[in-house]
Design a protein around this motif. Structure first.
Motif, PDB file in Angstrom:
ATOM      1  N   LEU A  15       0.822  -1.209   0.000  1.00 39.51           N
ATOM      2  CA  LEU A  15       0.000   0.000   0.000  1.00 39.51           C
ATOM      3  C   LEU A  15       0.858   1.261   0.000  1.00 39.51           C
ATOM      4  N   GLN A  16       1.967   1.218   0.708  1.00 43.02           N
ATOM      5  CA  GLN A  16       2.877   2.369   0.712  1.00 43.02           C
ATOM      6  C   GLN A  16       3.457   2.600  -0.686  1.00 43.02           C
ATOM      7  N   GLY A  17       3.809   1.516  -1.363  1.00 37.99           N
ATOM      8  CA  GLY A  17       4.309   1.641  -2.724  1.00 37.99           C
ATOM      9  C   GLY A  17       3.254   2.176  -3.667  1.00 37.99           C
ATOM     10  N   TYR A  18       2.028   1.709  -3.472  1.00 39.02           N
ATOM     11  CA  TYR A  18       0.908   2.197  -4.278  1.00 39.02           C
ATOM     12  C   TYR A  18       0.695   3.691  -4.056  1.00 39.02           C
ATOM     13  N   ALA A  19       0.753   4.107  -2.795  1.00 39.34           N
ATOM     14  CA  ALA A  19       0.557   5.524  -2.476  1.00 39.34           C
ATOM     15  C   ALA A  19       1.662   6.379  -3.077  1.00 39.34           C
ATOM     16  N   GLN A  20       2.884   5.868  -3.030  1.00 41.06           N
ATOM     17  CA  GLN A  20       4.008   6.614  -3.595  1.00 41.06           C
ATOM     18  C   GLN A  20       3.856   6.764  -5.100  1.00 41.06           C
ATOM     19  N   LEU A  21       3.455   5.681  -5.765  1.00 40.16           N
ATOM     20  CA  LEU A  21       3.227   5.740  -7.207  1.00 40.16           C
ATOM     21  C   LEU A  21       2.106   6.715  -7.530  1.00 40.16           C
ATOM     22  N   SER A  22       1.033   6.649  -6.740  1.00 43.04           N
ATOM     23  CA  SER A  22      -0.104   7.536  -6.976  1.00 43.04           C
ATOM     24  C   SER A  22       0.276   8.992  -6.764  1.00 43.04           C
ATOM     25  N   SER A  23       1.124   9.249  -5.759  1.00 43.89           N
ATOM     26  CA  SER A  23       1.509  10.631  -5.466  1.00 43.89           C
ATOM     27  C   SER A  23       2.313  11.234  -6.608  1.00 43.89           C
ATOM     28  N   CYS A  24       3.087  10.402  -7.287  1.00 45.75           N
ATOM     29  CA  CYS A  24       3.876  10.892  -8.421  1.00 45.75           C
ATOM     30  C   CYS A  24       2.967  11.331  -9.565  1.00 45.75           C
ATOM     31  N   ARG A  25       1.833  10.632  -9.691  1.00 46.65           N
ATOM     32  CA  ARG A  25       0.917  10.933 -10.791  1.00 46.65           C
ATOM     33  C   ARG A  25      -0.142  11.960 -10.394  1.00 46.65           C
ATOM     34  N   HIS A  26      -0.461  12.036  -9.087  1.00 42.45           N
ATOM     35  CA  HIS A  26      -1.591  12.858  -8.646  1.00 42.45           C
ATOM     36  C   HIS A  26      -1.219  13.729  -7.454  1.00 42.45           C
ATOM     37  N   GLN A  27      -0.021  14.256  -7.434  1.00 49.25           N
ATOM     38  CA  GLN A  27       0.448  15.022  -6.283  1.00 49.25           C
ATOM     39  C   GLN A  27      -0.506  16.148  -5.871  1.00 49.25           C
ATOM     40  N   PRO A  28      -1.042  16.945  -6.797  1.00 46.50           N
ATOM     41  CA  PRO A  28      -1.922  18.041  -6.382  1.00 46.50           C
ATOM     42  C   PRO A  28      -3.165  17.559  -5.638  1.00 46.50           C
ATOM     43  N   ILE A  29      -3.683  16.390  -6.018  1.00 50.17           N
ATOM     44  CA  ILE A  29      -4.899  15.885  -5.393  1.00 50.17           C
ATOM     45  C   ILE A  29      -4.600  15.214  -4.063  1.00 50.17           C
ATOM     46  N   LEU A  30      -3.682  14.250  -4.073  1.00 54.42           N
ATOM     47  CA  LEU A  30      -3.470  13.426  -2.891  1.00 54.42           C
ATOM     48  C   LEU A  30      -2.678  14.124  -1.796  1.00 54.42           C
ATOM     49  N   SER A  31      -1.801  15.044  -2.164  1.00 53.03           N
ATOM     50  CA  SER A  31      -0.968  15.690  -1.148  1.00 53.03           C
ATOM     51  C   SER A  31      -1.799  16.507  -0.173  1.00 53.03           C
ATOM     52  N   GLU A  63       3.570  11.870   5.908  1.00 54.33           N
ATOM     53  CA  GLU A  63       4.518  11.445   6.938  1.00 54.33           C
ATOM     54  C   GLU A  63       3.985  10.217   7.666  1.00 54.33           C
ATOM     55  N   GLY A  64       2.685  10.218   7.922  1.00 51.60           N
ATOM     56  CA  GLY A  64       2.063   9.065   8.564  1.00 51.60           C
ATOM     57  C   GLY A  64       2.107   7.830   7.688  1.00 51.60           C
ATOM     58  N   ILE A  65       1.899   8.019   6.381  1.00 46.99           N
ATOM     59  CA  ILE A  65       1.960   6.896   5.446  1.00 46.99           C
ATOM     60  C   ILE A  65       3.344   6.256   5.466  1.00 46.99           C
ATOM     61  N   LYS A  66       4.380   7.081   5.454  1.00 49.41           N
ATOM     62  CA  LYS A  66       5.752   6.566   5.458  1.00 49.41           C
ATOM     63  C   LYS A  66       6.060   5.790   6.735  1.00 49.41           C
ATOM     64  N   LYS A  67       5.465   6.195   7.843  1.00 50.45           N
ATOM     65  CA  LYS A  67       5.733   5.565   9.135  1.00 50.45           C
ATOM     66  C   LYS A  67       4.802   4.384   9.419  1.00 50.45           C
ATOM     67  N   SER A  68       3.848   4.141   8.552  1.00 47.76           N
ATOM     68  CA  SER A  68       2.856   3.085   8.792  1.00 47.76           C
ATOM     69  C   SER A  68       3.519   1.723   8.947  1.00 47.76           C
ATOM     70  N   ARG A  69       3.085   0.980   9.956  1.00 44.76           N
ATOM     71  CA  ARG A  69       3.605  -0.358  10.203  1.00 44.76           C
ATOM     72  C   ARG A  69       2.514  -1.423  10.070  1.00 44.76           C
ATOM     73  N   SER A  70       1.318  -0.999   9.700  1.00 40.90           N
ATOM     74  CA  SER A  70       0.206  -1.934   9.546  1.00 40.90           C
ATOM     75  C   SER A  70      -0.795  -1.357   8.557  1.00 40.90           C
ATOM     76  N   VAL A  71      -1.690  -2.216   8.072  1.00 39.49           N
ATOM     77  CA  VAL A  71      -2.746  -1.750   7.173  1.00 39.49           C
ATOM     78  C   VAL A  71      -3.613  -0.723   7.889  1.00 39.49           C
ATOM     79  N   ARG A  72      -3.855  -0.958   9.174  1.00 39.15           N
ATOM     80  CA  ARG A  72      -4.664  -0.006   9.936  1.00 39.15           C
ATOM     81  C   ARG A  72      -3.992   1.366   9.991  1.00 39.15           C
TER      82      ARG A  72
END
Length: 207
Positions: A96-112, A118-127
């Motif tokens: 999911l983190q990889g998916y979010a990173q890929l999505s941010s590259c394509r949709h930075q204005p929307i998703l950012s 910062e929370g996504i990068k630190k995530s240790r679980s799906v929750r």
């Protein structure tokens, strides 16, 4: 293709608008063709939720849900119980983190402006990921609110087309505790097997 996706809603276990539009489009293009849909895991949850939401007003003639999560809140509790579940939880989180990173590259204005990166990068679980990304993008008050509203078990009773549901009793992620045994109506055929035993049978057949 991601280049053509402009929606604020990306990953969401209960987002049914995409499948609804695809099915409606195919039905308009091929009005005489019988349409079937198959979903697996989270995709199965989305499919069953869609079937329940639209009930009889649906252009599908049949569907299959394989290893659906059914109840996201129960699965969230289950995936943190034992070491093997925690392994899957970690692997899914990395994906999911990889998916979010890929999505941010394509949709930075929307998703950012919607997700906590910062929370996504630190995530240790799906929750964790759902708390810092899915919940915020989907505008849910809490993670548990997201899980409850998007669980297909709450919609399965309204399914009005033939639906084959295949689940396993020893699935390491989609626990048997989430299977809606009593909610299935006459349109639904629920097949439940033991994954370990079936896998052994396949191995014997191959050798």
């Amino acid at each position: 293709m991601l280049d053509g996706v402009l929606s604020d809603c990306m990953y969401n276990a209960g987002w049914t608008e995409d499948i609804r539009k695809i099915v409606d489009h195919l039905h308009c293009q091929y009005p005489e063709a019988p349409l079937f849909a198959v979903g697996t895991s989270i995709g199965a949850n989305v499919l069953v939720k869609y079937l329940g939401e639209d009930g009889v007003n649906i252009p599908l003639v049949g569907a299959a849900a394989i290893c659906s999560t059914w109840d996201l809140l129960i699965c969230d509790r289950f995936i943190n119980r034992k070491l093997v579940q925690k392994f899957y939880d970690k692997a899914l989180t990395i994906g999911l983190q990889g998916y979010a990173q890929l999505s941010s590259c394509r949709h930075q204005p929307i998703l950012s402006r919607l997700a906590d990166w910062e929370g996504i990068k630190k995530s240790r679980s799906v929750r964790d990921f759902d708390n810092y990304a899915t919940r915020l993008v989907g505008k849910y008050e809490t993670v548990d609110t997201y899980y409850r509203r998007c669980s297909s078990a709450s919609f399965v009773g309204n399914v009005s087309v033939p639906l084959l549901c295949i689940s396993t009793l020893d699935d390491p992620v989609c626990t048997r505790e989430a299977i809606p045994w009593d909610e299935c109506n006459p349109f639904i055929l629920l097949e439940v097997e033991n994954l370990h035993q079936e896998a052994i049978g396949v191995i014997i057949l191959i050798t």
